[in-house]
Design a protein around this motif. Structure first.
Motif, short mmCIF file in Angstrom:
data_model
loop_
_atom_site.label_atom_id
_atom_site.label_comp_id
_atom_site.label_asym_id
_atom_site.label_seq_id
_atom_site.Cartn_x
_atom_site.Cartn_y
_atom_site.Cartn_z
N GLU A 31 0.79 -1.02 -0.08
CA GLU A 31 0.07 0.20 0.19
C GLU A 31 0.75 1.13 -0.07
O GLU A 31 0.41 2.56 -0.06
CB GLU A 31 -0.83 -0.01 1.25
CG GLU A 31 -0.02 0.23 2.34
CD GLU A 31 -0.90 0.20 3.66
OE1 GLU A 31 -1.65 1.21 3.69
OE2 GLU A 31 -0.42 -0.28 4.75
N MET A 32 2.23 1.17 0.23
CA MET A 32 3.07 2.43 0.61
C MET A 32 3.84 2.78 -0.48
O MET A 32 4.14 1.99 -1.40
CB MET A 32 3.83 1.94 1.65
CG MET A 32 4.53 2.95 2.69
SD MET A 32 3.35 4.32 2.93
CE MET A 32 4.57 5.27 3.83
N LYS A 33 4.49 3.96 -0.52
CA LYS A 33 5.41 4.51 -1.24
C LYS A 33 6.59 3.70 -1.51
O LYS A 33 6.71 2.72 -0.46
CB LYS A 33 5.92 5.70 -0.69
CG LYS A 33 5.32 6.97 -0.73
CD LYS A 33 5.91 7.87 0.28
CE LYS A 33 4.97 9.23 0.51
NZ LYS A 33 4.64 9.94 -0.75
N GLY A 34 7.06 4.01 -2.37
CA GLY A 34 8.58 3.45 -2.54
C GLY A 34 8.59 2.08 -3.64
O GLY A 34 9.80 1.61 -4.21
N VAL A 183 8.45 -7.90 -2.97
CA VAL A 183 8.81 -6.81 -1.75
C VAL A 183 7.59 -6.21 -1.76
O VAL A 183 6.78 -5.75 -2.63
CB VAL A 183 9.87 -6.07 -2.05
CG1 VAL A 183 10.11 -5.00 -0.63
CG2 VAL A 183 11.27 -6.65 -2.36
N GLU A 184 7.09 -6.40 -0.41
CA GLU A 184 5.85 -5.34 -0.14
C GLU A 184 6.18 -4.15 0.63
O GLU A 184 7.07 -4.16 1.86
CB GLU A 184 4.71 -6.41 0.80
CG GLU A 184 3.48 -5.63 1.06
CD GLU A 184 2.48 -6.52 1.44
OE1 GLU A 184 2.74 -7.51 1.63
OE2 GLU A 184 1.33 -5.95 1.75
N MET A 185 5.85 -3.21 0.28
CA MET A 185 5.98 -2.01 1.02
C MET A 185 4.94 -1.63 1.83
O MET A 185 3.69 -1.42 1.64
CB MET A 185 6.18 -0.68 0.04
CG MET A 185 7.68 -0.47 -0.37
SD MET A 185 8.25 -1.84 -1.60
CE MET A 185 9.75 -1.38 -2.45
N THR A 186 5.18 -1.52 3.05
CA THR A 186 4.01 -1.32 4.24
C THR A 186 4.06 0.00 4.86
O THR A 186 5.02 0.33 5.07
CB THR A 186 3.88 -2.39 5.26
OG1 THR A 186 5.12 -2.62 5.86
CG2 THR A 186 3.31 -3.64 4.46
#
Lengths: 204, 204
Positions: A31-34, A183-186
């Motif tokens: 869900e996050m930036k990056g 990779v998950e950005m949380t």
């Protein structure tokens, strides 16, 4: 991580060198930036290796990638002028295309996305690039505009040594299964929660 | 995200423009790849804005940042030659410095890390850069080589408009509290689990 020591040595009949040089499918989701930022960071490494880089921007032609586009295009020009690094090709899917679904315009967006994917397919078949950044490509799959089975099969059967990075939220389970690295950005904390607005140089 | 709409409008007496342009402390943490890569991706946006960029590499002088270093230095040279983008300064902490603790050598590593932090403090006071990438800076704090209270106070009191990105695992709770934006990179799937080794252009 920097030691690069695998958790186990697989019984796949490959030498360490062959295993080391296996081309990867990488997914940056969450869900996050990056997600995209890290993909463009990866492009810096690829450029330094002299690899041809193809960026396919499955997002509306907005300010949100202007920094990365400008810097990577500058690196591409540097390659043309001095031979340093690798060449950079930047595709924007249908300039009016938006990843925000709007009633009545969906058909065109779907067609644009499919057209973009066809370009990726052609480039993979021709081994045009060594690193592909398919930015925000999870959405056309999520919305059914591009068939995820076709994407997975095309990636699996791609010839030669081509790395593919796909970014976006809600990566399809079949894509996650097919990927080598996910990779998950949380989110831990985000300034928009505190009323902060997006800003120049940070968000774009 | 691209809409940039805040969850709530804070009652802080600031205009939207002031709020938009507030300098940020950003932390990229978590067990997974992408922390540094995303920070260097952010540097592309900063470069495009013409911002002076300072990279402080709190990792051993190894191949692991060679791609980013080479590409960002190339962008820095392009700025010098053509005025395009912004200037790039790249500091490596003590060339022999390693983030892997080794018995008997810790004292020198701690001194190197402190020296690096002192350089960051001087640059912040002088407003030398607009974007600071403090790569793998969580470790010197974790190991007590650099005082986290001092870091947090220095960041809080920094003058002007300076964005700071700090990367590394195990970000200290006080740092997380002080940060405006914290992203955690978590593992979904990693090729090293399947015996894949690190490779050129991907890991460095």
């Amino acid at each position: 991580m920097p030691q690069g020591r695998p958790a186990r040595v697989p019984d796949d009949g490959l030498t360490t060198r062959q295993r080391r040089n296996r081309p990867l499918v990488i997914v940056h989701t969450g869900e996050m930036k990056g997600k995209s930022t890290a993909a463009f960071g990866l492009a810096l490494r690829a450029w330094n290796q002299g690899w041809p880089i193809g960026v396919f921007q499955f997002v509306k032609s907005a300010k949100w990638r202007v920094g990365e586009e400008s810097a990577l295009r500058a690196l591409g020009r540097l390659h043309e002028q001095t031979g340093e690094g690798g060449p950079v090709t930047w595709h924007k899917m249908g300039e009016g295309w938006s990843w925000i679904q709007r009633p009545g315009t969906e058909t065109d967006h779907a067609a644009d996305a499919r057209e973009g994917w066809e370009q990726v397919r052609r480039d993979l078949a021709a081994q045009t690039h060594t690193l592909y950044v398919l930015d925000e490509f999870t959405y056309p799959m999520k919305w059914g505009w591009v068939d995820v089975g076709d994407v997975v099969a095309t990636l699996r059967d791609r010839p030669g040594h081509q790395h593919v990075v796909i970014t976006g939220r809600d990566a399809h389970p079949l894509l996650v299964e097919a990927a080598d690295l996910v990779v998950e950005m949380t989110k831990v904390k985000h300034p928009m929660d505190a009323g902060q607005k997006g800003q120049r140089g940070i968000e774009w």
